[in-house]
Design a protein around this motif. Structure first.
Motif, mmCIF file in Angstrom:
data_model
loop_
_atom_site.group_PDB
_atom_site.id
_atom_site.type_symbol
_atom_site.label_atom_id
_atom_site.label_comp_id
_atom_site.label_asym_id
_atom_site.label_seq_id
_atom_site.Cartn_x
_atom_site.Cartn_y
_atom_site.Cartn_z
ATOM 1 N N ASP A 231 0.836 -1.195 0.000
ATOM 2 C CA ASP A 231 0.000 0.000 0.000
ATOM 3 C C ASP A 231 0.875 1.251 0.000
ATOM 4 N N PRO A 232 0.632 2.170 -0.933
ATOM 5 C CA PRO A 232 1.414 3.402 -0.937
ATOM 6 C C PRO A 232 1.096 4.253 0.284
ATOM 7 N N SER A 233 2.022 5.086 0.647
ATOM 8 C CA SER A 233 1.824 5.942 1.815
ATOM 9 C C SER A 233 0.738 6.973 1.522
ATOM 10 N N PRO A 234 0.019 7.423 2.555
ATOM 11 C CA PRO A 234 -0.988 8.475 2.347
ATOM 12 C C PRO A 234 -0.398 9.719 1.701
ATOM 13 N N ASN A 235 0.858 10.022 2.033
ATOM 14 C CA ASN A 235 1.494 11.199 1.460
ATOM 15 C C ASN A 235 1.690 11.039 -0.048
ATOM 16 N N ALA A 236 2.122 9.837 -0.492
ATOM 17 C CA ALA A 236 2.322 9.592 -1.914
ATOM 18 C C ALA A 236 0.999 9.653 -2.672
ATOM 19 N N VAL A 237 -0.060 9.119 -2.057
ATOM 20 C CA VAL A 237 -1.379 9.161 -2.680
ATOM 21 C C VAL A 237 -1.852 10.603 -2.801
ATOM 22 N N ALA A 238 -1.662 11.369 -1.741
ATOM 23 C CA ALA A 238 -2.089 12.770 -1.746
ATOM 24 C C ALA A 238 -1.317 13.576 -2.787
ATOM 25 N N GLN A 239 -0.021 13.310 -2.910
ATOM 26 C CA GLN A 239 0.792 14.016 -3.902
ATOM 27 C C GLN A 239 0.304 13.712 -5.320
ATOM 28 N N GLN A 259 -6.958 -2.507 -12.539
ATOM 29 C CA GLN A 259 -7.856 -1.539 -11.939
ATOM 30 C C GLN A 259 -8.162 -1.927 -10.496
ATOM 31 N N ASP A 260 -8.084 -0.954 -9.612
ATOM 32 C CA ASP A 260 -8.522 -1.146 -8.240
ATOM 33 C C ASP A 260 -9.066 0.195 -7.743
ATOM 34 N N LYS A 261 -9.421 0.254 -6.502
ATOM 35 C CA LYS A 261 -10.056 1.464 -5.978
ATOM 36 C C LYS A 261 -9.154 2.680 -6.129
ATOM 37 N N LEU A 262 -7.857 2.491 -5.875
ATOM 38 C CA LEU A 262 -6.933 3.625 -5.929
ATOM 39 C C LEU A 262 -6.724 4.109 -7.359
ATOM 40 N N THR A 263 -6.452 3.193 -8.299
ATOM 41 C CA THR A 263 -6.222 3.626 -9.672
ATOM 42 C C THR A 263 -7.495 4.171 -10.309
ATOM 43 N N GLU A 264 -8.638 3.645 -9.923
ATOM 44 C CA GLU A 264 -9.903 4.192 -10.399
ATOM 45 C C GLU A 264 -10.092 5.614 -9.883
ATOM 46 N N GLU A 265 -9.677 5.843 -8.631
ATOM 47 C CA GLU A 265 -9.771 7.193 -8.078
ATOM 48 C C GLU A 265 -8.890 8.160 -8.864
ATOM 49 N N ARG A 267 -7.957 7.907 -11.959
ATOM 50 C CA ARG A 267 -8.578 8.138 -13.263
ATOM 51 C C ARG A 267 -9.706 9.151 -13.170
ATOM 52 N N LYS A 268 -10.528 9.024 -12.121
ATOM 53 C CA LYS A 268 -11.658 9.937 -11.961
ATOM 54 C C LYS A 268 -11.184 11.361 -11.685
ATOM 55 N N VAL A 269 -10.155 11.493 -10.828
ATOM 56 C CA VAL A 269 -9.627 12.826 -10.532
ATOM 57 C C VAL A 269 -9.096 13.471 -11.804
ATOM 58 N N ALA A 270 -8.391 12.682 -12.618
ATOM 59 C CA ALA A 270 -7.863 13.217 -13.874
ATOM 60 C C ALA A 270 -8.999 13.670 -14.783
ATOM 61 N N GLN A 271 -9.997 12.824 -14.966
ATOM 62 C CA GLN A 271 -11.096 13.171 -15.844
ATOM 63 C C GLN A 271 -11.867 14.383 -15.344
ATOM 64 N N ASP A 272 -12.065 14.454 -14.043
ATOM 65 C CA ASP A 272 -12.801 15.580 -13.468
ATOM 66 C C ASP A 272 -12.067 16.896 -13.651
ATOM 67 N N ASN A 273 -10.749 16.811 -13.842
ATOM 68 C CA ASN A 273 -9.952 18.035 -13.978
ATOM 69 C C ASN A 273 -9.428 18.247 -15.396
ATOM 70 N N GLY A 274 -10.021 17.528 -16.333
ATOM 71 C CA GLY A 274 -9.680 17.737 -17.725
ATOM 72 C C GLY A 274 -8.323 17.209 -18.140
ATOM 73 N N ILE A 275 -7.763 16.272 -17.360
ATOM 74 C CA ILE A 275 -6.486 15.659 -17.710
ATOM 75 C C ILE A 275 -6.767 14.433 -18.574
ATOM 76 N N PRO A 276 -6.258 14.369 -19.802
ATOM 77 C CA PRO A 276 -6.514 13.201 -20.658
ATOM 78 C C PRO A 276 -5.980 11.911 -20.023
ATOM 79 N N VAL A 277 -6.732 10.829 -20.181
ATOM 80 C CA VAL A 277 -6.335 9.519 -19.677
ATOM 81 C C VAL A 277 -5.963 8.639 -20.866
ATOM 82 N N VAL A 278 -4.733 8.131 -20.853
ATOM 83 C CA VAL A 278 -4.251 7.258 -21.914
ATOM 84 C C VAL A 278 -4.176 5.841 -21.348
ATOM 85 N N ALA A 279 -5.033 4.955 -21.826
ATOM 86 C CA ALA A 279 -5.050 3.581 -21.333
ATOM 87 C C ALA A 279 -3.914 2.789 -21.972
#
Length: 309
Positions: A231-239, A259-265, A267-279
């Motif tokens: 599990d990544p550290s909370p700080n790394a996730v926040a960054q 795909q898991d809860k973290l990577t899905e999150e 992806r959603k943050v990127a999409q919500d902020n207009g950051i293109p997602v390249v699969a």
């Protein structure tokens, strides 16, 4: 490399049943007189098919787009296929260890290890702010290495079937020409978007980003944790979340196979902020071949970085 805990387990029982019917029925069956090649994944299987053409039969042990080679456990049918093969092509570098374990009992088996053919001269260079003390094992994103593997396959097949040597080498040359299409796109990215900052949900497209001159700004602690299955550290996730919520990154490269809860999150943050997602992925999608797949990957990155900021 240790299997990552967040990855879903491969359906080994089902795979074994399918492979018992499919793999053992083709690998080692010399009735048609053709060479039999076994590849660890359909990535290297597709490279082998491009060189072999109709003159050899190629079987890929992992050809399910949802399967994860890191955590795959071989079946008796897999072992039989490898043992009966005339040539085995695998990734190496700790990526598809199930093949290496089978090959331990077959020291004289003709093999090609892609990781050993790593041809990129800057493969061990570090990204800015990153410590890449261990070379990235996802070498199918490095086109010089892929070309070197194709040439080695042609050489091995020519040794096994000298009468068709010219055909094998001709196909390897044609395949190299297709790979130039990929490098043309990444060279254009490097010219038009030098040093473009990107984030990866997992560092599988390392060599694609290198060729494109992009900068992977993913926190190192996050990448290390994902690679090690911790599990990544909370700080790394926040960054990482903050990077994707800002306008400082140009794209998120997202591994669609893990795909898991973290990577899905992410992806959603990127999409919500207009950051293109390249699969990106670790095995070929259905209905495509290696050159088409990698050309699409490069073009998708070019399209993402070309979007207005």
């Amino acid at each position: 490399m240790p299997a990552r805990s967040r990855r879903s387990a491969v359906a080994i029982v089902a795979a074994a049943l399918l492979m018992t019917v499919g793999l053992t029925g083709c690998a080692g069956d010399s009735d048609d007189g053709r060479i039999h090649v076994v590849a660890s994944t359909n990535v290297w299987g597709s490279v082998a098919e491009a060189v072999a053409g109709p003159d050899a039969e190629v079987t890929s042990i992992i050809d399910d787009p949802s399967a994860d080679p890191h955590s795959y456990e071989s079946s008796p049918a897999d072992a039989a296929a490898v043992i009966d093969a005339d040539l085995v092509v695998f990734n190496g570098g700790g990526y598809d260890e199930f093949i290496e374990k089978i090959l331990d009992s077959e020291p004289d088996k003709p093999t090609i290890e892609a990781f050993a053919a790593l041809a990129s001269s800057d493969a061990t260079d570090s990204h800015e702010g990153h410590d890449n003390s261990s070379v990235n094992e996802h070498v199918w994103y490095d086109m010089p290495t892929v070309q070197a593997v194709a040439e080695q396959i042609a050489d091995k097949l020519a040794d096994l079937d000298p009468d068709r040597a010219a055909d094998f080498h001709s196909r390897a040359a044609s395949f190299a020409g297709q790979l130039y299409g990929v490098t043309a796109i990444t060279a254009q990215i490097a010219t038009q978007h030098p040093g473009a900052p990107v984030v990866q949900s997992e560092p599988i497209a390392y060599y694609l980003l290198q060729a494109a001159g992009a900068q992977d700004v993913t926190p190192q602690d996050l990448e290390n944790a994902i690679e090690e299955g911790t599990d990544p550290s909370p700080n790394a996730v926040a960054q990482t979340r903050d990077l994707l919520a800002s306008s400082s990154v140009r794209a998120l490269l997202w591994n669609s196979q893990t795909q898991d809860k973290l990577t899905e999150e992410f992806r959603k943050v990127a999409q919500d902020n207009g950051i293109p997602v390249v699969a990106v992925s670790e095995t070929l999608p259905e209905g495509t071949d290696f050159a088409t797949w990698q050309t699409d990957n490069a073009q998708h990155l070019a399209d993402a970085l070309g979007q207005p900021r």
